[in-house]
Scaffold this active site. Structure first.
Site, mmCIF file in Angstrom:
data_model
loop_
_atom_site.group_PDB
_atom_site.id
_atom_site.type_symbol
_atom_site.label_atom_id
_atom_site.label_comp_id
_atom_site.label_asym_id
_atom_site.label_seq_id
_atom_site.Cartn_x
_atom_site.Cartn_y
_atom_site.Cartn_z
ATOM 1 N N ASP A 173 -1.610 10.278 2.284
ATOM 2 C CA ASP A 173 -0.932 9.079 2.791
ATOM 3 C C ASP A 173 -0.608 9.201 4.257
ATOM 4 O O ASP A 173 -0.253 8.221 4.912
ATOM 5 C CB ASP A 173 0.387 8.872 2.027
ATOM 6 C CG ASP A 173 0.234 7.876 0.883
ATOM 7 O OD1 ASP A 173 0.878 8.069 -0.157
ATOM 8 O OD2 ASP A 173 -0.525 6.893 1.055
ATOM 9 N N GLN A 193 3.419 7.059 -5.015
ATOM 10 C CA GLN A 193 3.581 5.652 -4.677
ATOM 11 C C GLN A 193 5.026 5.350 -4.301
ATOM 12 O O GLN A 193 5.956 5.787 -4.978
ATOM 13 C CB GLN A 193 3.158 4.785 -5.873
ATOM 14 C CG GLN A 193 3.028 3.300 -5.562
ATOM 15 C CD GLN A 193 1.896 2.964 -4.608
ATOM 16 O OE1 GLN A 193 0.992 3.763 -4.378
ATOM 17 N NE2 GLN A 193 1.967 1.776 -4.036
ATOM 18 N N LYS A 240 -6.320 1.999 -6.609
ATOM 19 C CA LYS A 240 -6.692 3.300 -6.048
ATOM 20 C C LYS A 240 -7.518 4.113 -7.046
ATOM 21 O O LYS A 240 -8.515 4.730 -6.690
ATOM 22 C CB LYS A 240 -5.421 4.049 -5.625
ATOM 23 C CG LYS A 240 -4.688 3.355 -4.479
ATOM 24 C CD LYS A 240 -3.332 3.959 -4.156
ATOM 25 C CE LYS A 240 -2.641 3.160 -3.071
ATOM 26 N NZ LYS A 240 -1.317 3.692 -2.687
HETATM 27 N N1 LIG Z 1 2.158 6.032 -1.408
HETATM 28 C C1 LIG Z 1 2.014 4.813 -0.842
HETATM 29 N N2 LIG Z 1 2.786 3.799 -1.232
HETATM 30 C C2 LIG Z 1 2.637 2.579 -0.614
HETATM 31 C C3 LIG Z 1 1.676 2.370 0.371
HETATM 32 C C4 LIG Z 1 0.880 3.485 0.767
HETATM 33 O O1 LIG Z 1 0.026 3.385 1.678
HETATM 34 N N3 LIG Z 1 1.078 4.667 0.131
HETATM 35 N N4 LIG Z 1 1.472 1.111 0.942
HETATM 36 C C5 LIG Z 1 2.085 -0.078 0.354
HETATM 37 C C6 LIG Z 1 1.298 -0.738 -0.760
HETATM 38 N N5 LIG Z 1 -0.130 -0.504 -0.802
HETATM 39 C C7 LIG Z 1 -0.528 0.775 -1.120
HETATM 40 O O2 LIG Z 1 -0.047 1.381 -2.017
HETATM 41 C C8 LIG Z 1 -1.072 -1.533 -0.902
HETATM 42 C C9 LIG Z 1 -0.748 -2.866 -0.663
HETATM 43 C C10 LIG Z 1 -1.710 -3.876 -0.864
HETATM 44 C C11 LIG Z 1 -2.981 -3.540 -1.299
HETATM 45 C C12 LIG Z 1 -4.024 -4.570 -1.559
HETATM 46 O O3 LIG Z 1 -5.177 -4.244 -1.769
HETATM 47 N N6 LIG Z 1 -3.629 -5.826 -1.615
HETATM 48 C C13 LIG Z 1 -4.583 -6.865 -1.993
HETATM 49 C C14 LIG Z 1 -3.938 -7.775 -3.015
HETATM 50 C C15 LIG Z 1 -3.567 -6.956 -4.238
HETATM 51 C C16 LIG Z 1 -2.705 -7.788 -5.224
HETATM 52 O O4 LIG Z 1 -3.293 -8.625 -5.926
HETATM 53 O O5 LIG Z 1 -1.454 -7.599 -5.203
HETATM 54 C C17 LIG Z 1 -5.006 -7.625 -0.727
HETATM 55 O O6 LIG Z 1 -4.167 -7.697 0.208
HETATM 56 O O7 LIG Z 1 -6.152 -8.116 -0.728
HETATM 57 C C18 LIG Z 1 -3.313 -2.213 -1.510
HETATM 58 C C19 LIG Z 1 -2.363 -1.213 -1.328
HETATM 59 C C20 LIG Z 1 3.442 0.306 -0.235
HETATM 60 N N7 LIG Z 1 3.420 1.526 -0.991
#
Ligand SMILES: Nc1nc2c(c(=O)[nH]1)N[C@@H](CN(C=O)c1ccc(C(=O)N[C@@H](CCC(=O)O)C(=O)O)cc1)CN2
Length: 295
Positions: free
Chosen positions: A121, A98, A54
């Site tokens: 969020d 988060q 982010k």
């Molecule tokens: N405050 C928040 N916490 C969490 C959220 C949220 O939207 N707001 N969502 C999830 C986790 N999440 C954001 O934080 C999130 C999950 C996955 C990815 C992402 O880009 N994944 C990549 C792989 C990344 C890696 O190597 O692990 C992909 O899928 O290509 C971004 C954000 C829970 N918490």
């Protein structure tokens, strides 16, 4: 037949290009730089990866970002005080705490302490309420990212049978509501499966659009999918680490087998995840415009 890949990486890049133009105009015409505060408590590796993504995304777009990495032992009172300070900071348009938070902290109490207009969020009850009644507000990032993937990939949603597996507050419940909306929504017929649902496969096989957000590696198998369906995989399940220590991920969907049945499918990584990040950026720009009476 192999399914069309719906690339979150590609769609997110297109949205980033659109946002960059919007941010540059905000700066040149109004002298406004959107500001995002990220708060992380503890040292969960996945959360650290996401917050890092982010922050990097902010830097690439020219959004001012400031990070607050707090120790696992931070009290609920200390965290609430930080949120209040950020609510009152005019340079900060968006606040992100988060999740998950450590067990000694009441997560809902902290998330609802964020001012609704800075709730990038989209977790605050005020924004959830605005979404439910179809009013303008800040939408939750992952559900809004899924909606953008469907729209920009020209997936037909009007009257479509949508089956969602999972009923979390941050994905399952909001995406169900968004896709059933008529005005500005998908106008779909939505079914939500969860831990008490009997014979989940009898529902998933009906789906024109199947969305899995349960956090169970490869739970959705080929026999659970209607031929030609669109499959959206929200799962980001860690199944191991490379010798270099990088997390190895898989989704909720058995991708290699389901792609031979589905008409379109999102990969993990490279699907919904990048969309979550880019919608957060879009929400921060929206919050900045709102704060300056431009929205
Ligand atoms: N405050 C928040 N916490 C969490 C959220 C949220 O939207 N707001 N969502 C999830 C986790 N999440 C954001 O934080 C999130 C999950 C996955 C990815 C992402 O880009 N994944 C990549 C792989 C990344 C890696 O190597 O692990 C992909 O899928 O290509 C971004 C954000 C829970 N918490």
């Amino acid at each position: 037949m192999t399914a069309r890949i719906i690339s979150g990486t590609e769609i997110a890049q297109k949205i980033r290009e659109e946002l960059k133009e919007e941010i540059d105009l905000l700066k040149s015409r109004h002298g406004i730089t959107p500001g995002l505060a990220t708060v992380i408590v503890g040292d969960d590796p996945a959360s650290q990866t996401y917050v890092s993504s982010k922050i990097k995304s902010c830097q690439a777009l020219g959004i001012f970002s400031t990070n607050y990495p707090l120790h696992e032992s931070t009290s609920e009172k200390e965290l609430l005080y930080l949120v209040k300070t950020l609510n009152d900071d005019p340079t900060i348009n968006g606040i992100l705490v988060q999740v998950p938070l450590p067990k000694h902290i009441n997560e809902n109490k902290v998330l609802t302490a964020i001012h609704p207009d800075k709730d990038v969020d989209g977790f605050h009850p005020v924004n959830i309420g605005r979404m439910v009644i179809g009013e303008q507000g800040l939408l939750p990032c992952t559900p809004a990212g899924i909606q953008q993937m469907l729209m920009r990939s020209h997936v037909e949603t009007n009257g479509a049978e949508v089956v969602i597996v999972g009923r979390s507050n941050i994905v399952g419940k909001p995406i169900a509501n968004m896709l059933m909306q008529k005005a500005g929504g998908a106008n779909a017929t939505v079914t939500v499966c969860h831990s008490a649902t009997r014979d989940i496969a009898s529902h998933t096989r009906r789906a024109d659009i199947l969305i899995s957000a349960i956090g169970k590696p490869r739970f959705i198998t080929a026999d659970m999918v209607k031929p030609g369906a669109t499959v959206i995989d929200v799962g980001t399940n860690e199944i191991g680490k490379t010798p270099a220590g990088k997390r190895i991920l898989c989704g909720d969907v058995d991708f290699d087998n389901v792609k031979t049945v589905a008409g379109a499918i999102t990969p993990v990584p490279g699907g919904v995840g990048p969309m979550t990040i880019v919608i957060l950026m879009a929400n921060t720009v929206k919050a900045a415009k709102l704060a300056h009476g431009l929205q």
